[in-house]
Scaffold this active site. Sequence first.
Site, PDB file in Angstrom:
ATOM      1  N   ARG A 162      48.565 -18.497  50.524  1.00 21.27           N
ATOM      2  CA  ARG A 162      47.570 -17.410  50.606  1.00 21.27           C
ATOM      3  C   ARG A 162      47.756 -16.350  49.519  1.00 21.27           C
ATOM      4  O   ARG A 162      47.506 -15.170  49.741  1.00 21.27           O
ATOM      5  CB  ARG A 162      47.609 -16.724  51.976  1.00 21.27           C
ATOM      6  CG  ARG A 162      47.134 -17.572  53.120  1.00 21.27           C
ATOM      7  CD  ARG A 162      45.676 -17.992  52.947  1.00 21.27           C
ATOM      8  NE  ARG A 162      45.145 -18.573  54.167  1.00 21.27           N
ATOM      9  CZ  ARG A 162      45.292 -19.843  54.525  1.00 21.27           C
ATOM     10  NH1 ARG A 162      45.944 -20.687  53.737  1.00 21.27           N
ATOM     11  NH2 ARG A 162      44.765 -20.291  55.633  1.00 21.27           N
ATOM     12  N   SER A 234      41.509 -15.391  59.650  1.00 23.59           N
ATOM     13  CA  SER A 234      42.874 -15.010  60.048  1.00 23.59           C
ATOM     14  C   SER A 234      43.165 -13.606  59.540  1.00 23.59           C
ATOM     15  O   SER A 234      43.021 -13.337  58.348  1.00 23.59           O
ATOM     16  CB  SER A 234      43.898 -15.954  59.416  1.00 23.59           C
ATOM     17  OG  SER A 234      43.716 -17.261  59.859  1.00 23.59           O
ATOM     18  N   GLU A 331      46.447 -10.240  56.175  1.00 32.44           N
ATOM     19  CA  GLU A 331      46.035 -11.233  55.180  1.00 32.44           C
ATOM     20  C   GLU A 331      44.847 -10.778  54.324  1.00 32.44           C
ATOM     21  O   GLU A 331      44.903 -10.890  53.095  1.00 32.44           O
ATOM     22  CB  GLU A 331      45.758 -12.565  55.900  1.00 32.44           C
ATOM     23  CG  GLU A 331      45.826 -13.773  55.002  1.00 32.44           C
ATOM     24  CD  GLU A 331      44.488 -14.083  54.401  1.00 32.44           C
ATOM     25  OE1 GLU A 331      44.425 -14.274  53.182  1.00 32.44           O
ATOM     26  OE2 GLU A 331      43.496 -14.103  55.144  1.00 32.44           O
TER      27      GLU A 331
HETATM   28  N1  EPU Z   1      48.029 -20.972  68.701  1.00 34.51           N
HETATM   29  C1  EPU Z   1      48.304 -20.201  69.802  1.00 34.51           C
HETATM   30  N2  EPU Z   1      47.372 -19.302  70.217  1.00 34.51           N
HETATM   31  C2  EPU Z   1      46.169 -19.172  69.582  1.00 34.51           C
HETATM   32  C3  EPU Z   1      45.871 -19.988  68.479  1.00 34.51           C
HETATM   33  C4  EPU Z   1      46.831 -20.871  68.054  1.00 34.51           C
HETATM   34  O1  EPU Z   1      49.371 -20.285  70.390  1.00 34.51           O
HETATM   35  O2  EPU Z   1      45.394 -18.309  70.011  1.00 34.51           O
HETATM   36  C5  EPU Z   1      49.060 -21.884  68.216  1.00 34.51           C
HETATM   37  C6  EPU Z   1      48.648 -23.322  68.425  1.00 34.51           C
HETATM   38  O3  EPU Z   1      49.625 -23.927  69.210  1.00 34.51           O
HETATM   39  C7  EPU Z   1      48.651 -23.965  67.066  1.00 34.51           C
HETATM   40  C8  EPU Z   1      49.286 -22.934  66.159  1.00 34.51           C
HETATM   41  O4  EPU Z   1      49.235 -21.689  66.827  1.00 34.51           O
HETATM   42  O5  EPU Z   1      49.469 -25.090  67.052  1.00 34.51           O
HETATM   43  C9  EPU Z   1      48.561 -22.853  64.837  1.00 34.51           C
HETATM   44  O6  EPU Z   1      47.165 -22.589  65.077  1.00 34.51           O
HETATM   45  P1  EPU Z   1      46.030 -23.140  64.105  1.00 34.51           P
HETATM   46  O7  EPU Z   1      46.171 -24.601  63.927  1.00 34.51           O
HETATM   47  O8  EPU Z   1      44.720 -22.637  64.629  1.00 34.51           O
HETATM   48  O9  EPU Z   1      46.380 -22.497  62.710  1.00 34.51           O
HETATM   49  P2  EPU Z   1      46.885 -21.043  62.271  1.00 34.51           P
HETATM   50  O10 EPU Z   1      48.249 -21.196  61.713  1.00 34.51           O
HETATM   51  O11 EPU Z   1      46.694 -20.066  63.370  1.00 34.51           O
HETATM   52  C10 EPU Z   1      46.065 -21.378  59.827  1.00 34.51           C
HETATM   53  C11 EPU Z   1      45.261 -20.611  58.820  1.00 34.51           C
HETATM   54  C12 EPU Z   1      43.766 -20.751  59.089  1.00 34.51           C
HETATM   55  C13 EPU Z   1      43.428 -22.238  59.070  1.00 34.51           C
HETATM   56  C14 EPU Z   1      44.271 -22.957  60.120  1.00 34.51           C
HETATM   57  C15 EPU Z   1      44.061 -24.442  60.111  1.00 34.51           C
HETATM   58  C16 EPU Z   1      46.676 -18.771  58.089  1.00 34.51           C
HETATM   59  C17 EPU Z   1      46.892 -17.291  58.081  1.00 34.51           C
HETATM   60  N3  EPU Z   1      45.644 -19.203  58.814  1.00 34.51           N
HETATM   61  O12 EPU Z   1      45.870 -20.740  61.084  1.00 34.51           O
HETATM   62  O13 EPU Z   1      43.085 -20.113  58.019  1.00 34.51           O
HETATM   63  O14 EPU Z   1      42.052 -22.452  59.311  1.00 34.51           O
HETATM   64  O15 EPU Z   1      45.670 -22.729  59.839  1.00 34.51           O
HETATM   65  O16 EPU Z   1      44.692 -24.966  59.004  1.00 34.51           O
HETATM   66  O17 EPU Z   1      47.414 -19.494  57.443  1.00 34.51           O
HETATM   67  C18 EPU Z   1      42.133 -18.028  57.320  1.00 34.51           C
HETATM   68  O18 EPU Z   1      43.007 -17.993  56.453  1.00 34.51           O
HETATM   69  O19 EPU Z   1      41.265 -17.113  57.452  1.00 34.51           O
HETATM   70  C19 EPU Z   1      42.141 -19.133  58.278  1.00 34.51           C
HETATM   71  C20 EPU Z   1      41.293 -19.194  59.320  1.00 34.51           C
END
Ligand code: EPU
Length: 335
Positions: A162, A234, A331
């Site tokens: 990022r 995010s 972010e």
């Molecule tokens: N989770 C929770 N609670 C929640 C949501 C998620 O416990 O409310 C846990 C889930 O278990 C999941 C883990 O967190 O396994 C990760 O969640 P997710 O796969 O939704 O990904 P993220 O790490 O929360 C990142 C990016 C997103 C991107 C997704 C998918 C960042 C800051 N965010 O989110 O990017 O779409 O992975 O690859 O790295 C963005 O940058 O605006 C964005 C949406």
Amino acid sequence: MQSNVDLTPFNTLALPAIAERFIEAQSDDELQEVASWLSQEAVVPLILGEGSNLVFRSRQVADCIHIRSHGIRVLQECERTVEIEVAAGEHWNSVVEHTLQQGYYGLENLALIPGSTGASPVQNIGAYGVELSQFVTAVKYYDIETARAHWLSNDGCEFSYRSSIFKKALKQKALIAAVRLRLSKVPRVNTAYRALREELAGTDSPNPFQVKEAVVRIRQRKLPDPAEIANAGSFFKNPEVNEEEFARLEKEYPEIVAFPTGQHGNRKLAAAWLLDNAGWKGFSNGKVGFHNDQALVLVNHGAAFGDDVLSLAEQAIASIQARFGVVLEIEPAVI
Ligand code: EPU
């Protein structure tokens, strides 16, 4: 150039701010003209694509450049790969759709990420196990101090999670004009990301179109559409901790979600999990809240100013620090 333009419709968090001077650049020539003007006036403007990754702390912006240049062209191709050049103002998801239609593969995991192509290298957009930096061959920008055009190679962009040189040494110095991408003409897909693998569980050897559709389904299920609920994706980065910190956290919270980063046992923690576990998911103070389906996304319920968004974010940062000893970093760009 227009005066006193309300930027509320130009940012997906729908935060009110007024631009004293608002300049639209619709082509590369106009971008160059704008760069010359900026260098002569010694002005440091807000550079605006689709406004999907920013928060206005201030309600007044002096100068805003809105990038609206369009065009996607093939530079060179061979049997296996193609290199394309995309103008900065192109809507990112249209590029994803267009390339897939042409039989150019690689961007399917990055479907539906809001924003413009010119903004995509700034924060090195990434989703479902894929990052933009895997495809970038070069980025063209105008230096706003000298008005000169430059091409940066992939290495020169200094991409990381990022982040890029455009958030560091070139912050507020570069007017990004075009992005060059190398894509594959051979359909090879990346379905390693757990949520994506699960979504594709019933599909044998998914093709890039099926991967794109799966990504779209997950995003539509979990992430609010900014056209319906104002948000900037995010709101926090996933924080990185070292091996000892992770061991301490895992002992206390065995169900903590984390991913290896490839660096000496370091782990990237799912900030969404930390926030969720601390009770923020679905919380709302009436003006601003945490999305019901993804704790990492802050939403504006309609009447919020940037201060309201940032003060809730600060409360959350403090609570996560107190609970886990981990400091979350915001972010989106704070203006
Ligand atoms: N989770 C929770 N609670 C929640 C949501 C998620 O416990 O409310 C846990 C889930 O278990 C999941 C883990 O967190 O396994 C990760 O969640 P997710 O796969 O939704 O990904 P993220 O790490 O929360 C990142 C990016 C997103 C991107 C997704 C998918 C960042 C800051 N965010 O989110 O990017 O779409 O992975 O690859 O790295 C963005 O940058 O605006 C964005 C949406």
